[in-house]
Design an enzyme around this catalytic site. Structure first.
Site, PDB file in Angstrom:
ATOM      1  N   ASP A 208       0.833  -1.205   0.000  1.00  0.00           N
ATOM      2  CA  ASP A 208       0.000   0.000   0.000  1.00  0.00           C
ATOM      3  C   ASP A 208       0.871   1.259   0.000  1.00  0.00           C
ATOM      4  OD1 ASP A 208      -2.892   0.764   0.430  1.00  0.00           O
ATOM      5  OD2 ASP A 208      -1.973   1.893   2.065  1.00  0.00           O
ATOM      6  N   GLU A 275       2.022  -0.231  -4.811  1.00  0.00           N
ATOM      7  CA  GLU A 275       0.992   0.734  -5.194  1.00  0.00           C
ATOM      8  C   GLU A 275       1.622   2.123  -5.150  1.00  0.00           C
ATOM      9  OE1 GLU A 275      -3.229   2.727  -3.929  1.00  0.00           O
ATOM     10  OE2 GLU A 275      -1.736   2.213  -2.448  1.00  0.00           O
TER      11      GLU A 275
HETATM   12  C1  NOJ Z   1      -4.430   2.957  -0.842  1.00  0.00           C
HETATM   13  C2  NOJ Z   1      -5.498   1.923  -0.768  1.00  0.00           C
HETATM   14  O1  NOJ Z   1      -5.657   1.335  -2.029  1.00  0.00           O
HETATM   15  C3  NOJ Z   1      -6.736   2.593  -0.256  1.00  0.00           C
HETATM   16  O2  NOJ Z   1      -7.872   1.784  -0.342  1.00  0.00           O
HETATM   17  C4  NOJ Z   1      -6.488   3.023   1.162  1.00  0.00           C
HETATM   18  O3  NOJ Z   1      -7.602   3.749   1.629  1.00  0.00           O
HETATM   19  C5  NOJ Z   1      -5.242   3.909   1.251  1.00  0.00           C
HETATM   20  N1  NOJ Z   1      -4.127   3.418   0.488  1.00  0.00           N
HETATM   21  C6  NOJ Z   1      -4.794   4.063   2.670  1.00  0.00           C
HETATM   22  O4  NOJ Z   1      -4.232   2.887   3.138  1.00  0.00           O
END
Ligand code: NOJ
Length: 565
Positions: A208, A275
């Site tokens: 993440d 990500e």
């Molecule tokens: C990215 C994630 O994909 C999302 O769903 C989340 O709310 C945020 N990061 C915070 O962790």
């Protein structure tokens, strides 16, 4: 030094990933919330569908303020999803079916309910104080945030606590305080957590917002820019160049350290996908340096979110593939992602047009890269506009405070969704009242999306012309034809890549696959097709597309031809 063979293409480069939002997949316990046993009950479906790797959005203990992206225990499972035993069973059952399992790891922040943060905020001299990023406010009174840093969502990312008269930093929402990776204890704890799950057999992690791990040590202000809206390829937003809070140089070292933890493990090789919203150049840096012809020493993969909003037209897609090939040629590899739990579903951006969705799937599963399919994408699940005032999603809740005219203005073209609930509706298994997600007497945690009576697994399974069967045929072909998962990519004829037609070929050893995609609403005829060509796949079942060395494409039709090199 990687212990894996340089001669073989690693499995994670050839795989296809299916992303499950556990809360929405299948309820087995009767509370209207999806769970791990529910996922286990659908593994045969996934195997038959043809998927090889499953990624689960977070299932760890969490107050669920951001549905698992706010972790309060990294080595335990949220009770609504099941127990650690269920989780171990899931891993075993996935492996028995010769599939892989990837967990979602939120390293950047925890929940503010995590015992570490509870301790950290309790006093300035608590041993966990330095596990998070605390700072005095601006002089003279300290009642203003330490500097101008904005969170990813806009507004100051600093939050004040009276008790200790200091501010803590949160890159995302205020209840998600950032961990301090300059503290070696934090790093050790999280690296050990990774080992804990790898020891249990996890095959990889989706990381993440991994580009936000480190911030400037001197807490310098971010410089001004005119750019307001965040975008998928650039981290400037809210009038700030986020040079001190996003893509800090120390992140690039950190991902290499993470990689070395994974490389402690023997076969099967484990992998990391990051990500990160950034340009392809920056994404490449996160993958590290090439160490041989198959591997790098950073993240194995990163998402290229550039594809999320690419118009379904030949020219922009041609440009995107060229960009990927320019920066991410071997040993790097791009990913192809069109939908996820944060984004409006791709099919809704395509006007919920099933023919366009089939064409899009053909691109996703035949271009060079690792495809990530979001649950329900295979049956054509659409985004469902749900009211902001009852949003489960914390971002939707924030937007619910905006004046109505502004919400209407922002969402007027239908191409923006302010509530992530819209893309998280329950999986559509059958035409029954709750689509087979949970029993009919229950209320699912989110309402079902429109169209679920027709767009569901059981209705589509028997229809040879369905989107589901189109995906299945593509997945089958991809598995059978190494050219499609491991081949090089080149355009067949640059001048053919006009607004309406795109054609490329994938070559691996002696095998050649040619992909022809008609992006227009008019039929097209292409002459001088090689005589040896065979029609291996078509988005239109039983189409008579290949005749007398001519290829006839119906509007929005995509085909794969096979020929020998
Ligand atoms: C990215 C994630 O994909 C999302 O769903 C989340 O709310 C945020 N990061 C915070 O962790």
């Amino acid at each position: 030094m990687s212990i894996f063979s340089v001669h073989e293409i690693p499995w994670w480069k050839k795989t296809t990933v299916y992303h499950i939002y556990p809360r929405s997949y299948k309820d087995s316990s009767g509370n209207g919330i999806g769970d791990i046993p529910g996922i286990i009950s659908k593994l045969d479906y996934l195997k038959d569908f043809g998927i090889e790797t499953i990624w689960l959005s977070p299932i760890f203990s969490s107050p669920q303020a951001d549905h698992g992206y706010d972790v309060s225990g990294y080595r335990s499972i949220a009770p609504e999803y099941g127990s650690i035993r269920d989780c171990e069973l899931l891993i075993r059952e996935i492996h028995t079916r010769e599939m892989y399992i990837v967990f979602d790891l939120v390293l950047n922040h925890t929940s503010d309910q995590h015992p570490w943060f509870q301790e950290s905020q309790s006093s300035r001299d608590n041993p966990k104080r330095d596990w998070y990023i605390w700072h005095d406010g601006q002089k003279p009174m300290g009642k203003k945030p330490p500097n101008n840093w904005k969170s990813m969502l806009g507004g100051s990312g600093w939050h004040y606590r009276d008790l200790t008269d200091q501010w803590y930093w949160a890159q995302f929402l205020p209840f998600q305080p950032d961990l301090n990776y300059r503290n070696p204890d934090v790093k050790k704890e999280m690296f050990d957590t990774i080992r804990f799950w790898l020891d249990k057999g996890i095959d990889g992690f989706r990381l993440d917002i991994i580009n936000t791990i480190f911030e400037d040590e001197q807490f310098r202000n971010n410089p001004f820019t005119w750019k307001f809206f965040p975008s998928d390829a650039d981290d400037s937003s809210f009038f700030q160049k986020k040079i001190h809070t996003i893509n800090h140089p120390d992140n690039f070292i950190f991902v290499k350290e993470l990689r070395s933890v994974l490389d402690e493990y023997d076969a099967p090789e484990r992998f990391l996908v990051g990500e990160i919203s950034a340009s392809v150049e920056v994404l490449k840096k996160y993958c590290g340096d090439a160490i041989n012809k198959t591997r790098t020493n950073g993240l194995h993969l990163t998402f290229q979110f550039q594809s999320l909003n690419v118009p379904l037209m030949a020219k922009p897609i041609h440009e995107l593939i060229c960009l990927y090939e320019q920066h991410l040629s071997e040993p790097y590899i791009p990913t192809w992602v069109f939908s996820n739990h944060d984004q409006m579903r791709r099919i809704s951006k395509l006007g919920n047009d099933l023919n366009k969705a089939k064409l899009n799937a053909t691109l996703q599963l035949t271009a060079r890269g690792v495809p990530f399919i979001y649950y329900g994408e295979e049956v054509g699940m659409s985004n469902h506009r749900l009211p902001l005032k009852t949003a489960e999603d914390p971002i939707g809740q924030r937007f619910s405070r905006l004046p109505k005219f502004l919400v209407n203005l922002l969402t007027r073209k239908g191409s923006i969704s302010l509530n992530r609930d819209d893309c998280r509706t329950p999986m559509q298994w059958d035409p029954s009242l709750n689509a087979g997600f949970c029993s009919e007497e229950l209320e699912p945690w989110l309402p079902l999306s429109l169209g679920h009576h027709e767009l569901n697994v059981s209705s589509e399974e028997d229809n040879p012309d369905s989107l589901l069967n189109c995906y299945k045929a593509l997945l089958r072909l991809r598995k059978k034809m190494p050219a499609l998962h491991s081949g090089s990519i080149s355009f067949l004829n640059q001048s053919l890549s006009t607004q309406s037609l795109l054609s490329y070929q994938r070559i691996h050893d002696e095998q050649v696959a040619q992909i022809w995609l008609n992006f227009s609403k008019k039929p097209l005829e292409i002459g001088r097709i090689e005589v040896s060509s065979k029609l291996l796949f078509s988005t239109i079942v039983d189409a008579d597309s290949l005749k007398d060395s001519k290829l006839h494409l119906e509007p929005y039709q995509g085909v794969v031809l096979g020929l020998s090199a």
